[in-house]
Design a protein around this motif. Structure first.
Motif, mmCIF file in Angstrom:
data_model
loop_
_atom_site.group_PDB
_atom_site.id
_atom_site.type_symbol
_atom_site.label_atom_id
_atom_site.label_comp_id
_atom_site.label_asym_id
_atom_site.label_seq_id
_atom_site.Cartn_x
_atom_site.Cartn_y
_atom_site.Cartn_z
ATOM 1 N N LEU A 48 0.835 -1.206 0.000
ATOM 2 C CA LEU A 48 0.000 0.000 0.000
ATOM 3 C C LEU A 48 0.865 1.249 0.000
ATOM 4 C CD1 LEU A 48 -2.800 -0.965 2.543
ATOM 5 C CD2 LEU A 48 -3.073 -0.606 0.082
ATOM 6 N N HIS A 49 1.903 1.232 0.820
ATOM 7 C CA HIS A 49 2.779 2.392 0.924
ATOM 8 C C HIS A 49 3.450 2.696 -0.412
ATOM 9 C CE1 HIS A 49 6.386 4.685 2.230
ATOM 10 N NE2 HIS A 49 5.483 5.270 2.989
ATOM 11 N N SER A 50 3.877 1.672 -1.109
ATOM 12 C CA SER A 50 4.558 1.900 -2.393
ATOM 13 C C SER A 50 3.604 2.403 -3.471
ATOM 14 C CB SER A 50 5.259 0.623 -2.861
ATOM 15 O OG SER A 50 4.311 -0.361 -3.209
ATOM 16 N N GLU A 51 2.317 2.178 -3.291
ATOM 17 C CA GLU A 51 1.307 2.636 -4.253
ATOM 18 C C GLU A 51 0.507 3.832 -3.729
ATOM 19 O OE1 GLU A 51 0.660 1.305 -7.346
ATOM 20 O OE2 GLU A 51 2.482 0.126 -7.035
ATOM 21 N N SER A 52 0.946 4.419 -2.637
ATOM 22 C CA SER A 52 0.127 5.433 -1.949
ATOM 23 C C SER A 52 -0.289 6.596 -2.834
ATOM 24 C CB SER A 52 0.857 5.951 -0.711
ATOM 25 O OG SER A 52 2.064 6.585 -1.072
ATOM 26 N N SER A 53 0.557 7.016 -3.749
ATOM 27 C CA SER A 53 0.205 8.166 -4.593
ATOM 28 C C SER A 53 -0.893 7.832 -5.587
ATOM 29 C CB SER A 53 1.447 8.678 -5.330
ATOM 30 O OG SER A 53 1.923 7.679 -6.222
ATOM 31 N N ARG A 54 -1.154 6.555 -5.825
ATOM 32 C CA ARG A 54 -2.178 6.151 -6.793
ATOM 33 C C ARG A 54 -3.451 5.627 -6.141
ATOM 34 N NH1 ARG A 54 2.734 4.997 -9.051
ATOM 35 N NH2 ARG A 54 2.977 2.868 -8.306
ATOM 36 N N LEU A 55 -3.549 5.670 -4.844
ATOM 37 C CA LEU A 55 -4.693 5.079 -4.150
ATOM 38 C C LEU A 55 -5.863 6.034 -3.941
ATOM 39 C CD1 LEU A 55 -2.837 2.956 -1.427
ATOM 40 C CD2 LEU A 55 -3.817 2.179 -3.605
ATOM 41 N N GLY A 56 -5.652 7.310 -4.155
ATOM 42 C CA GLY A 56 -6.734 8.281 -3.956
ATOM 43 C C GLY A 56 -7.163 8.409 -2.507
ATOM 44 N N LEU A 57 -6.217 8.329 -1.602
ATOM 45 C CA LEU A 57 -6.521 8.416 -0.180
ATOM 46 C C LEU A 57 -6.746 9.854 0.252
ATOM 47 C CD1 LEU A 57 -3.810 5.934 1.177
ATOM 48 C CD2 LEU A 57 -6.216 5.441 0.677
ATOM 49 N N THR A 58 -7.570 10.025 1.277
ATOM 50 C CA THR A 58 -7.725 11.344 1.881
ATOM 51 C C THR A 58 -6.429 11.678 2.624
ATOM 52 O OG1 THR A 58 -8.556 10.509 3.993
ATOM 53 C CG2 THR A 58 -10.208 10.931 2.245
ATOM 54 N N ALA A 59 -6.291 12.905 3.036
ATOM 55 C CA ALA A 59 -5.096 13.315 3.784
ATOM 56 C C ALA A 59 -4.960 12.504 5.071
ATOM 57 C CB ALA A 59 -5.145 14.808 4.090
ATOM 58 N N GLU A 60 -6.079 12.251 5.732
ATOM 59 C CA GLU A 60 -6.048 11.484 6.979
ATOM 60 C C GLU A 60 -5.650 10.031 6.720
ATOM 61 O OE1 GLU A 60 -8.653 13.351 5.983
ATOM 62 O OE2 GLU A 60 -8.616 14.987 7.440
ATOM 63 N N GLN A 61 -6.183 9.444 5.653
ATOM 64 C CA GLN A 61 -5.840 8.071 5.321
ATOM 65 C C GLN A 61 -4.362 7.951 4.951
ATOM 66 O OE1 GLN A 61 -8.800 7.582 2.238
ATOM 67 N NE2 GLN A 61 -9.997 6.186 3.523
ATOM 68 N N LEU A 62 -3.888 8.909 4.174
ATOM 69 C CA LEU A 62 -2.485 8.905 3.777
ATOM 70 C C LEU A 62 -1.584 9.037 4.999
ATOM 71 C CD1 LEU A 62 -0.426 8.785 1.518
ATOM 72 C CD2 LEU A 62 -0.658 11.270 1.266
ATOM 73 N N ARG A 63 -1.947 9.898 5.924
ATOM 74 C CA ARG A 63 -1.169 10.059 7.155
ATOM 75 C C ARG A 63 -1.151 8.760 7.963
ATOM 76 N NH1 ARG A 63 2.829 11.276 10.225
ATOM 77 N NH2 ARG A 63 2.321 12.011 12.283
ATOM 78 N N MET A 64 -2.296 8.096 8.037
ATOM 79 C CA MET A 64 -2.369 6.830 8.760
ATOM 80 C C MET A 64 -1.479 5.779 8.096
ATOM 81 S SD MET A 64 -5.724 4.577 9.552
ATOM 82 C CE MET A 64 -5.662 3.054 10.461
ATOM 83 N N LEU A 65 -1.523 5.697 6.774
ATOM 84 C CA LEU A 65 -0.682 4.752 6.045
ATOM 85 C C LEU A 65 0.795 5.051 6.270
ATOM 86 C CD1 LEU A 65 -0.079 2.494 4.054
ATOM 87 C CD2 LEU A 65 -0.570 4.109 2.190
ATOM 88 N N GLU A 66 1.170 6.322 6.136
ATOM 89 C CA GLU A 66 2.572 6.690 6.314
ATOM 90 C C GLU A 66 3.048 6.408 7.727
ATOM 91 O OE1 GLU A 66 2.664 10.776 5.055
ATOM 92 O OE2 GLU A 66 2.768 10.228 2.937
ATOM 93 N N GLN A 67 2.235 6.743 8.718
ATOM 94 C CA GLN A 67 2.631 6.527 10.115
ATOM 95 C C GLN A 67 2.718 5.042 10.440
ATOM 96 O OE1 GLN A 67 3.570 9.119 12.194
ATOM 97 N NE2 GLN A 67 4.404 7.389 13.313
ATOM 98 N N THR A 68 1.756 4.267 9.957
ATOM 99 C CA THR A 68 1.775 2.823 10.212
ATOM 100 C C THR A 68 3.006 2.192 9.577
ATOM 101 O OG1 THR A 68 -0.648 2.778 10.306
ATOM 102 C CG2 THR A 68 0.479 0.670 9.928
ATOM 103 N N HIS A 69 3.280 2.546 8.329
ATOM 104 C CA HIS A 69 4.457 2.017 7.640
ATOM 105 C C HIS A 69 5.726 2.398 8.398
ATOM 106 C CE1 HIS A 69 7.551 1.768 4.456
ATOM 107 N NE2 HIS A 69 6.855 0.709 4.090
#
Length: 178
Positions: free
Chosen positions: A124-145
């Motif tokens: 998910l992290h490697s594809e994060s720019s193509r996932l269409g995540l909200t800012a909050e979702q992206l922050r959660m993904l980045e922090q979890t990773h």
């Protein structure tokens, strides 16, 4: 011990029907904590395995949302245990702290070094720019990773084993010192 085989005498493993779902403090005894924490860690690992072993490709919902929702029993028990140890400790609770420091650190290591789970998060992290995540979702993904990487998920197996052993020893020594 499975959810069906849980000790029905342990109030920590029962629904809390107290006002505001507070812990049933009057019924709690130090000897309830170790078996309840072990059961909660066992359940949490099962939840993590279920996330990691899905046949479907990783998505935000089937990986991060489910990861965020996992371990609720463990979180509830840890909060109660640590609050009691800090506010109304006793020699018996301190003994449970010493007994459980290593297993709880080992559980944390098992979570953050879970290869299947990290593979999904990393994908998910490697594809994060193509996932269409909200800012909050992206922050959660980045922090979890970030949390997984910092806790050793990318280390070689031998280094993971060494790191895990050090973290468990540190937890035991910190608890003993405290």
């Amino acid at each position: 011990m499975t959810a069906q085989a849980m000790d029905t005498r342990n109030p920590l493993l029962q629904p809390w029907v107290t006002p505001y779902a507070l812990p049933p403090f009057a019924a709690l005894r130090p000897e309830h904590f170790a078996p309840a924490l072990r059961e909660a860690m066992h359940q949490h690992r099962g939840e993590l395995d279920a996330i990691a072993n899905q046949a479907e490709p990783a998505t935000f919902d089937n990986t991060l949302v489910r990861l965020d929702a996992s371990g609720r029993l463990l979180a509830r028990l840890e909060a109660t245990f640590h609050n009691l140890c800090a506010s109304e400790t006793s020699p018996a609770l301190q003994q449970v702290q010493r007994e459980m420091a290593g297993p709880m650190a080992a559980h944390s290591n098992a979570v953050y070094m879970h290869a299947g789970l990290f593979a999904r998060i990393d994908a998910l992290h490697s594809e994060s720019s193509r996932l269409g995540l909200t800012a909050e979702q992206l922050r959660m993904l980045e922090q979890t990773h970030h949390d997984f990487v910092r806790a050793g998920a990318r280390l070689a197996p031998a280094a993971q084993h060494r790191y895990a052993a050090l973290m468990e020893r540190l937890a035991a020594l910190t608890t003993q010192f405290g």
